[in-house]
Design a protein around this motif. Structure first.
Motif, PDB file in Angstrom:
ATOM      1  N   SER A 161       0.837  -1.192   0.000  1.00 50.86           N
ATOM      2  CA  SER A 161       0.000   0.000   0.000  1.00 50.86           C
ATOM      3  C   SER A 161       0.874   1.244   0.000  1.00 50.86           C
ATOM      4  CB  SER A 161      -0.913  -0.005   1.242  1.00 50.86           C
ATOM      5  OG  SER A 161      -1.846   1.058   1.207  1.00 50.86           O
ATOM      6  N   THR A 162       0.313   2.315  -0.498  1.00 51.65           N
ATOM      7  CA  THR A 162       1.009   3.593  -0.441  1.00 51.65           C
ATOM      8  C   THR A 162      -0.011   4.665  -0.069  1.00 51.65           C
ATOM      9  OG1 THR A 162       2.527   5.081  -1.622  1.00 51.65           O
ATOM     10  CG2 THR A 162       0.694   4.179  -2.891  1.00 51.65           C
ATOM     11  N   TRP A 163       0.465   5.703   0.574  1.00 46.76           N
ATOM     12  CA  TRP A 163      -0.415   6.747   1.106  1.00 46.76           C
ATOM     13  C   TRP A 163       0.047   8.090   0.579  1.00 46.76           C
ATOM     14  CZ3 TRP A 163      -4.715   6.828   4.281  1.00 46.76           C
ATOM     15  CH2 TRP A 163      -5.078   8.076   4.809  1.00 46.76           C
ATOM     16  N   ILE A 164      -0.849   8.807  -0.075  1.00 44.98           N
ATOM     17  CA  ILE A 164      -0.543  10.141  -0.576  1.00 44.98           C
ATOM     18  C   ILE A 164      -1.717  11.040  -0.207  1.00 44.98           C
ATOM     19  CG2 ILE A 164       0.036  11.564  -2.584  1.00 44.98           C
ATOM     20  CD1 ILE A 164       0.963   9.012  -4.001  1.00 44.98           C
ATOM     21  N   ASP A 165      -1.450  12.113   0.497  1.00 45.03           N
ATOM     22  CA  ASP A 165      -2.507  13.043   0.881  1.00 45.03           C
ATOM     23  C   ASP A 165      -3.088  13.706  -0.355  1.00 45.03           C
ATOM     24  OD1 ASP A 165      -3.402  15.961   1.867  1.00 45.03           O
ATOM     25  OD2 ASP A 165      -3.520  14.551   3.549  1.00 45.03           O
ATOM     26  N   ASP A 166      -4.403  13.950  -0.329  1.00 38.63           N
ATOM     27  CA  ASP A 166      -5.059  14.530  -1.503  1.00 38.63           C
ATOM     28  C   ASP A 166      -4.442  15.856  -1.936  1.00 38.63           C
ATOM     29  OD1 ASP A 166      -6.978  12.631  -2.238  1.00 38.63           O
ATOM     30  OD2 ASP A 166      -8.363  13.300  -0.688  1.00 38.63           O
ATOM     31  N   ASP A 167      -3.922  16.638  -0.989  1.00 40.95           N
ATOM     32  CA  ASP A 167      -3.303  17.913  -1.336  1.00 40.95           C
ATOM     33  C   ASP A 167      -2.054  17.731  -2.194  1.00 40.95           C
ATOM     34  OD1 ASP A 167      -5.233  19.288   0.062  1.00 40.95           O
ATOM     35  OD2 ASP A 167      -4.047  19.420   1.910  1.00 40.95           O
ATOM     36  N   LEU A 168      -1.497  16.524  -2.182  1.00 39.73           N
ATOM     37  CA  LEU A 168      -0.266  16.242  -2.921  1.00 39.73           C
ATOM     38  C   LEU A 168      -0.493  15.359  -4.136  1.00 39.73           C
ATOM     39  CD1 LEU A 168       2.066  15.530   0.141  1.00 39.73           C
ATOM     40  CD2 LEU A 168       1.805  17.682  -1.111  1.00 39.73           C
ATOM     41  N   VAL A 169      -1.747  14.997  -4.393  1.00 42.74           N
ATOM     42  CA  VAL A 169      -2.047  14.079  -5.498  1.00 42.74           C
ATOM     43  C   VAL A 169      -2.138  14.840  -6.810  1.00 42.74           C
ATOM     44  CG1 VAL A 169      -3.744  12.500  -6.479  1.00 42.74           C
ATOM     45  CG2 VAL A 169      -3.200  12.369  -4.042  1.00 42.74           C
ATOM     46  N   ASP A 170      -1.155  14.586  -7.683  1.00 41.70           N
ATOM     47  CA  ASP A 170      -1.214  15.054  -9.056  1.00 41.70           C
ATOM     48  C   ASP A 170      -1.361  13.827  -9.954  1.00 41.70           C
ATOM     49  OD1 ASP A 170       1.280  13.903  -8.862  1.00 41.70           O
ATOM     50  OD2 ASP A 170       2.407  15.758  -9.201  1.00 41.70           O
ATOM     51  N   GLY A 171      -1.206  13.999 -11.253  1.00 42.78           N
ATOM     52  CA  GLY A 171      -1.368  12.874 -12.168  1.00 42.78           C
ATOM     53  C   GLY A 171      -0.442  11.700 -11.865  1.00 42.78           C
ATOM     54  N   PRO A 172       0.874  11.942 -11.774  1.00 41.90           N
ATOM     55  CA  PRO A 172       1.784  10.834 -11.469  1.00 41.90           C
ATOM     56  C   PRO A 172       1.522  10.190 -10.112  1.00 41.90           C
ATOM     57  CG  PRO A 172       2.983  12.669 -12.432  1.00 41.90           C
ATOM     58  CD  PRO A 172       1.592  13.166 -12.153  1.00 41.90           C
ATOM     59  N   ALA A 173       1.155  10.994  -9.122  1.00 42.99           N
ATOM     60  CA  ALA A 173       0.885  10.430  -7.799  1.00 42.99           C
ATOM     61  C   ALA A 173      -0.351   9.539  -7.840  1.00 42.99           C
ATOM     62  CB  ALA A 173       0.687  11.554  -6.785  1.00 42.99           C
ATOM     63  N   PHE A 174      -1.392   9.963  -8.536  1.00 44.40           N
ATOM     64  CA  PHE A 174      -2.586   9.134  -8.657  1.00 44.40           C
ATOM     65  C   PHE A 174      -2.268   7.838  -9.385  1.00 44.40           C
ATOM     66  CE2 PHE A 174      -6.705   7.709 -10.051  1.00 44.40           C
ATOM     67  CZ  PHE A 174      -7.539   8.039  -9.003  1.00 44.40           C
ATOM     68  N   GLN A 175      -1.404   7.925 -10.379  1.00 43.59           N
ATOM     69  CA  GLN A 175      -1.011   6.728 -11.116  1.00 43.59           C
ATOM     70  C   GLN A 175      -0.270   5.747 -10.208  1.00 43.59           C
ATOM     71  OE1 GLN A 175      -1.968   5.993 -14.188  1.00 43.59           O
ATOM     72  NE2 GLN A 175      -1.026   3.983 -13.955  1.00 43.59           N
ATOM     73  N   ARG A 176       0.558   6.256  -9.286  1.00 44.50           N
ATOM     74  CA  ARG A 176       1.254   5.369  -8.349  1.00 44.50           C
ATOM     75  C   ARG A 176       0.260   4.644  -7.450  1.00 44.50           C
ATOM     76  NH1 ARG A 176       4.819   9.717  -7.980  1.00 44.50           N
ATOM     77  NH2 ARG A 176       4.081  10.353  -5.923  1.00 44.50           N
ATOM     78  N   LEU A 177      -0.761   5.371  -6.979  1.00 44.82           N
ATOM     79  CA  LEU A 177      -1.785   4.739  -6.172  1.00 44.82           C
ATOM     80  C   LEU A 177      -2.481   3.627  -6.948  1.00 44.82           C
ATOM     81  CD1 LEU A 177      -3.331   7.942  -4.570  1.00 44.82           C
ATOM     82  CD2 LEU A 177      -2.168   6.138  -3.300  1.00 44.82           C
ATOM     83  N   CYS A 178      -2.810   3.893  -8.195  1.00 40.92           N
ATOM     84  CA  CYS A 178      -3.458   2.873  -9.030  1.00 40.92           C
ATOM     85  C   CYS A 178      -2.550   1.666  -9.243  1.00 40.92           C
ATOM     86  CB  CYS A 178      -3.846   3.468 -10.381  1.00 40.92           C
ATOM     87  SG  CYS A 178      -5.169   4.695 -10.325  1.00 40.92           S
ATOM     88  N   MET A 179      -1.282   1.930  -9.475  1.00 36.79           N
ATOM     89  CA  MET A 179      -0.330   0.842  -9.715  1.00 36.79           C
ATOM     90  C   MET A 179      -0.222  -0.077  -8.496  1.00 36.79           C
ATOM     91  SD  MET A 179       1.354   0.529 -12.622  1.00 36.79           S
ATOM     92  CE  MET A 179       1.468   1.415 -14.168  1.00 36.79           C
ATOM     93  N   VAL A 180      -0.001   0.512  -7.334  1.00 40.19           N
ATOM     94  CA  VAL A 180       0.236  -0.282  -6.132  1.00 40.19           C
ATOM     95  C   VAL A 180      -1.024  -0.999  -5.670  1.00 40.19           C
ATOM     96  CG1 VAL A 180       0.915  -0.189  -3.699  1.00 40.19           C
ATOM     97  CG2 VAL A 180       2.156   1.183  -5.402  1.00 40.19           C
ATOM     98  N   HIS A 181      -2.160  -0.294  -5.679  1.00 41.37           N
ATOM     99  CA  HIS A 181      -3.384  -0.851  -5.097  1.00 41.37           C
ATOM    100  C   HIS A 181      -4.188  -1.702  -6.060  1.00 41.37           C
ATOM    101  CE1 HIS A 181      -3.302   2.764  -2.120  1.00 41.37           C
ATOM    102  NE2 HIS A 181      -2.475   1.805  -1.775  1.00 41.37           N
ATOM    103  N   MET A 182      -4.063  -1.469  -7.366  1.00 46.62           N
ATOM    104  CA  MET A 182      -4.888  -2.207  -8.318  1.00 46.62           C
ATOM    105  C   MET A 182      -4.092  -2.968  -9.371  1.00 46.62           C
ATOM    106  SD  MET A 182      -8.238   0.218  -8.942  1.00 46.62           S
ATOM    107  CE  MET A 182      -7.335   1.595  -9.644  1.00 46.62           C
TER     108      MET A 182
END
Length: 241
Positions: free
Chosen positions: A90-111
């Protein structure tokens, strides 16, 4: 003198298990007689002083397709015969810091990592014994929340993968999820933050990682459960009913 041949240990893979809940579950599985393989992004210095007993560590980076494929190749080359896969990475990124690449990392790790590993490694399970895939999601991903939106959205995607893979892999592999609410406080949580978290459940306690392990063993030991979520919320749904 005749010696009884030792029965090979069954192997459980836990992703993202270098610390906290994942590591606790790995150590408890070892104590229960399993051979355990864990993944983490980097080796921890304390392991040089106190090596992990009965646990094989594989370095893996699930934040890119290249990293996921590299891990799958190594796992297949080692030809582990698996009893279970527990997707805990799992990875944790606060919404204030979520840009395109950060959202992609969340998708990669979690899905994407669980999806690709499940698709590629189903053949590593023994056809002669029961097998499990367990997705560790999040209680708040079941209904949503007004904070941590990107994190919870991708955890909700993992919840959906649970049902789809349960249909695809039945009856040979059971696929379930465990959705924890508060399990352990984070280092640095203030007393105010702790009180706020405790107030969200009817039981009002910090249960510790053993409750996750109890859920893991429940799923693994139950032959008639698949496509189901074990919601570890301490009665949180009662507070907001």
């Amino acid at each position: 003198m005749l010696y009884k041949e030792e029965t090979p240990k069954e192997t459980v893979l836990i992703t993202g298990a270098g610390q906290r809940v994942g590591l606790h579950c790995a150590q408890r599985l070892v104590a229960d007689g399993y051979q355990v393989v864990i993944t983490c992004r980097r080796l921890r210095p304390e392991w040089e002083v106190n090596p992990l007993k009965g646990i094989e560590v594989m370095l893996a980076d699930f934040s890119s397709e290249q990293g996921i494929n590299a891990f799958i190749r190594v796992l297949q080359e080692r030809a582990h015969s698996l009893r279970a896969i527990i997707h805990n990475a799992s990875t944790w990124i606060d919404d204030d810091l979520v840009d395109g690449p950060a959202f992609q990392r969340l998708c990669m790790v979690h899905m994407q990592a669980p999806y690709m590993i499940n698709m590629a490694c189903a053949s590593l399970f023994s056809a002669d014994t029961v097998a499990d895939i367990i997705h560790i999601t999040d209680h708040d991903a079941l209904n949503g929340a007004d904070d941590h939106i990107a994190y919870l959205a991708t955890k909700a995607g993992l919840e959906n993968l649970t049902r789809s893979f349960a249909m695809r892999l039945a009856p040979s592999i059971k696929v379930n999820s465990i959705a924890p609410a508060l399990i352990m406080f984070n280092d640095g949580d203030s007393e105010e933050q702790q009180a706020k978290l405790l107030a969200r459940s009817a039981l009002g306690l910090e249960p510790g990682p053993e409750v996750v392990y109890q859920a893991v063993k429940y799923v693994m030991n139950n032959s008639y459960i698949t496509g189901t979520c074990v919601d570890l919320n301490g009665g949180g749904t009662l507070k907001f009913a």
